[in-house]
Design a protein around this motif. Structure first.
Motif, mmCIF file in Angstrom:
data_model
loop_
_atom_site.group_PDB
_atom_site.id
_atom_site.type_symbol
_atom_site.label_atom_id
_atom_site.label_comp_id
_atom_site.label_asym_id
_atom_site.label_seq_id
_atom_site.Cartn_x
_atom_site.Cartn_y
_atom_site.Cartn_z
ATOM 1 N N ARG A 24 -3.190 8.028 2.081
ATOM 2 C CA ARG A 24 -1.802 7.897 1.584
ATOM 3 C C ARG A 24 -0.988 8.875 2.099
ATOM 4 O O ARG A 24 0.351 8.812 2.678
ATOM 5 C CB ARG A 24 -1.682 7.782 0.124
ATOM 6 C CG ARG A 24 -0.356 7.665 -0.377
ATOM 7 C CD ARG A 24 -0.345 7.704 -2.063
ATOM 8 N NE ARG A 24 0.823 8.014 -2.514
ATOM 9 C CZ ARG A 24 1.896 6.934 -2.889
ATOM 10 N NH1 ARG A 24 1.558 5.643 -2.245
ATOM 11 N NH2 ARG A 24 3.167 7.214 -3.382
ATOM 12 N N GLY A 47 5.410 7.603 -7.655
ATOM 13 C CA GLY A 47 4.270 6.766 -7.868
ATOM 14 C C GLY A 47 3.487 6.592 -9.103
ATOM 15 O O GLY A 47 2.839 5.491 -9.555
ATOM 16 N N GLU A 187 11.003 5.618 -1.219
ATOM 17 C CA GLU A 187 9.400 5.383 -1.949
ATOM 18 C C GLU A 187 9.455 3.937 -1.675
ATOM 19 O O GLU A 187 8.092 3.292 -1.316
ATOM 20 C CB GLU A 187 9.072 5.942 -3.201
ATOM 21 C CG GLU A 187 7.529 6.217 -3.255
ATOM 22 C CD GLU A 187 7.079 4.902 -4.093
ATOM 23 O OE1 GLU A 187 6.058 4.704 -3.869
ATOM 24 O OE2 GLU A 187 7.829 4.191 -4.665
ATOM 25 N N SER A 191 6.640 1.534 0.308
ATOM 26 C CA SER A 191 5.725 0.576 -0.082
ATOM 27 C C SER A 191 5.878 -0.642 0.608
ATOM 28 O O SER A 191 4.759 -1.467 1.154
ATOM 29 C CB SER A 191 5.858 0.393 -1.637
ATOM 30 O OG SER A 191 5.794 1.347 -2.195
ATOM 31 N N ASP A 192 6.948 -1.125 1.221
ATOM 32 C CA ASP A 192 7.325 -2.098 1.985
ATOM 33 C C ASP A 192 6.749 -1.938 3.406
ATOM 34 O O ASP A 192 6.178 -2.974 4.048
ATOM 35 C CB ASP A 192 8.666 -2.398 2.296
ATOM 36 C CG ASP A 192 9.484 -3.106 0.990
ATOM 37 O OD1 ASP A 192 8.821 -3.486 0.137
ATOM 38 O OD2 ASP A 192 10.538 -2.842 0.832
ATOM 39 N N LEU A 194 3.891 -0.287 4.025
ATOM 40 C CA LEU A 194 2.626 -0.333 4.072
ATOM 41 C C LEU A 194 2.153 -1.670 4.336
ATOM 42 O O LEU A 194 1.181 -1.928 4.964
ATOM 43 C CB LEU A 194 2.022 0.357 2.774
ATOM 44 C CG LEU A 194 1.996 1.735 2.550
ATOM 45 C CD1 LEU A 194 1.745 2.081 1.018
ATOM 46 C CD2 LEU A 194 1.299 2.632 3.442
ATOM 47 N N SER A 195 2.880 -2.683 3.664
ATOM 48 C CA SER A 195 2.675 -4.036 4.003
ATOM 49 C C SER A 195 2.954 -4.767 5.307
ATOM 50 O O SER A 195 2.471 -5.718 5.553
ATOM 51 C CB SER A 195 2.938 -5.040 2.638
ATOM 52 O OG SER A 195 4.203 -4.716 2.355
#
Length: 513
Positions: A24, A47, A187, A191-192, A194-195
């Protein structure tokens, strides 16, 4: 503690947690690029909680929308830009703006009138006219107005410091809000990312430059316009030339005239076909005895929507008959039926053809958007040029406005048929015709019926507009009520239109259920 007391499962979970945390951190470094340790600490803090966790990002607070835009957070940047622009405008108006400009312009206008009235007063005094008192009162009134406006201008000019302080307070508040929410918004974007690695990350130089220039232009233009109203004509009026519009009007008129000359036969044939269908429906609905039509409508409502809805339909029909709207209502239904029938006959096959051809649907979709969003009064002009005024033109206008839902929902229904069902039918030897009639259309029927219902409702919404070009029926009663301010007639005729819509909606929706 002996070696046998150590739990291998706990060691494995600990190593996995450490590996995840390290991965991470590496992802955060790759995403932010600048000051990664700061963002690692704050992202971990954010998070760790499912609620909003406030943090403080000094750079986001200082640079505001530029920071958010450079980070790709434009959904945050634009609202903050609007608020900051408002704050800067207030500060500029308070410190440099001519707050009394509007009042002084009003004074200048009144002074011109006052000068004329003074001359009239002098002439009346010399001629010993009986209008001396009238002119004197007018002059005194205008002088009093000028005095009041001048006092208002002085008060406005004295409000400069308070307006500037208000703008400064707004700016400080929005800067604080931006600093607090910046890490939380970034943040969520992380997260977006990461995918989906196509999401923009880091701080590209071109994005920083673009954001800074964009924000500076917006703020500067707004400050100059509101602080010095009327001084910069480029900001107040779009740079254009009246000849451009006149040339465009000429080109459009010449094109319409050319189309009318070269397609007269086609539109004559189309008009004959529409009028034939419309006349047939009018014979059925208007000239047939009312008791026959009323019985058929009530029976159809009973079969499709139930006995309760049939009772309501009977009451609605009785309302229209007792108030003298029966013939107008049937004329409206004939016009509506013609437009709806043509829309359905054209729309369902068109939707069936476009459902399996994405390129063709992508081509006709902007056309349907144009048909449904363009105001009816706009496309009524070329329709009159091609068809003249009267019922055929009203049918065409109604079709243009209400014909698109049946195409869209037919496409939606056919595309929603599960591929597994189609593949199963094909595996058992179904040909294209069987697949269409026994699989696709039955499964898409609810969506298609919803499209038919929407087409009918939108067509009925055009009743009053269509009456402007010669369509008879209930729309004509409403239009007459508007022209002569006859409130009672307009409301009663409007309820008749509403009841027609409710009857048709229940018939179609009942069949769908």
């Amino acid at each position: 503690m002996s070696t046998s007391d150590v739990n291998p499962l706990e060691d494995t979970e600990s190593e996995a947690a450490l590996a995840y945390a390290e991965e991470r951190r590496e992802n955060i470094r790759a995403f932010v690029r600048t000051n990664p340790d700061y963002y690692i600490r704050n992202f971990d803090k954010i998070g760790a909680s499912s609620r909003f966790t406030p943090t403080f990002n000094l750079m986001a607070g200082i640079f505001g929308p530029v920071w958010f835009g450079a980070r790709g957070l434009w959904t945050w940047a634009l609202p903050f830009l609007i608020i900051e622009t408002l704050a800067f405008v207030q500060m500029a108006r308070g410190m440099f703006g001519d707050l009394a400009s509007d009042a002084m312009a009003r004074i200048a206008s009144i002074e011109g009138t006052l000068e004329l009235r003074r001359k009239q007063l002098e002439a009346a005094i010399e001629a010993n006219s009986d209008k001396i008192d009238v002119y004197r009162r007018t002059v005194e009134s205008l002088e009093e107005n000028i005095g009041g406006i001048r006092a208002e201008a002085e008060a406005m000019a004295g409000q400069g410091p308070s307006i500037a302080l208000t703008g400064l307070a707004i700016l400080l508040i929005v800067k604080a809000v931006q600093a607090i929410v910046a890490n939380w918004a970034l943040e969520a974007r992380f997260s977006d990312w990461l995918s989906d690695r196509s999401v923009r990350s880091a701080l590209p130089v071109q994005e920083i430059v673009f954001s800074a220039i964009f924000m500076a232009l917006i703020v500067t233009a707004a400050m100059m316009h509101y602080s010095f109203p009327g001084r910069f004509s480029l900001l107040s009026h779009f740079p254009t030339d009246p000849n451009i519009r006149l040339t465009g009007i000429t080109w459009v008129e010449e094109f319409i005239a050319w189309c009318v000359r070269n397609s007269e036969v086609f539109f004559d044939v189309l008009t004959i076909g529409i009028r034939a269908l419309l006349d047939a429906l009018e014979v059925i609905l208007v000239q047939t005895p009312w008791i026959v039509i009323a019985s058929l409508i009530v029976l159809l409502t009973w079969l499709t929507a139930g006995i309760r809805t049939a009772i309501y339909s009977s009451a609605f029909l009785a309302y229209m008959g007792l108030l003298g709207f029966w013939e107008a209502a049937m004329t409206t239904l004939a016009l509506l039926g013609t437009a709806a029938c043509l829309s359905i006959v054209i729309g369902i096959p068109l939707g069936m053809f476009a459902a399996r051809r994405p390129r063709f649907y992508a081509f006709i979709q902007p056309i349907m958007d144009f048909m449904q969003t363009m105001p009816a009064f706009v496309f009524m002009v070329p329709v009159i040029a091609f068809f003249g005024v009267g019922k055929p033109a009203a049918v065409i206008v109604t079709m243009i406005f209400g014909g698109t839902p049946v195409v869209r929902l037919t496409v939606l229904g056919l595309r929603g048929v599960p591929e597994s069902v189609r593949e199963a039918a094909i595996s058992f030897g179904a040909n294209k015709w069987y697949l269409l009639t026994k699989v696709d259309l039955p499964l898409a029927a609810p969506s298609i019926r919803a499209g038919i219902n929407q087409t009918i409702m939108l067509s009925l919404a055009m009743v009053v507009v269509a009456s402007l070009i010669g369509a008879k029926g209930l729309g004509e009663d409403v239009l007459e009520a508007l022209q002569y301010a006859n409130v009672g007639q307009g409301i009663l005729a409007g309820f008749s239109i509403l009841f027609c819509a409710m009857i048709l909606d229940r018939i179609v929706q009942g069949a769908r259920k």
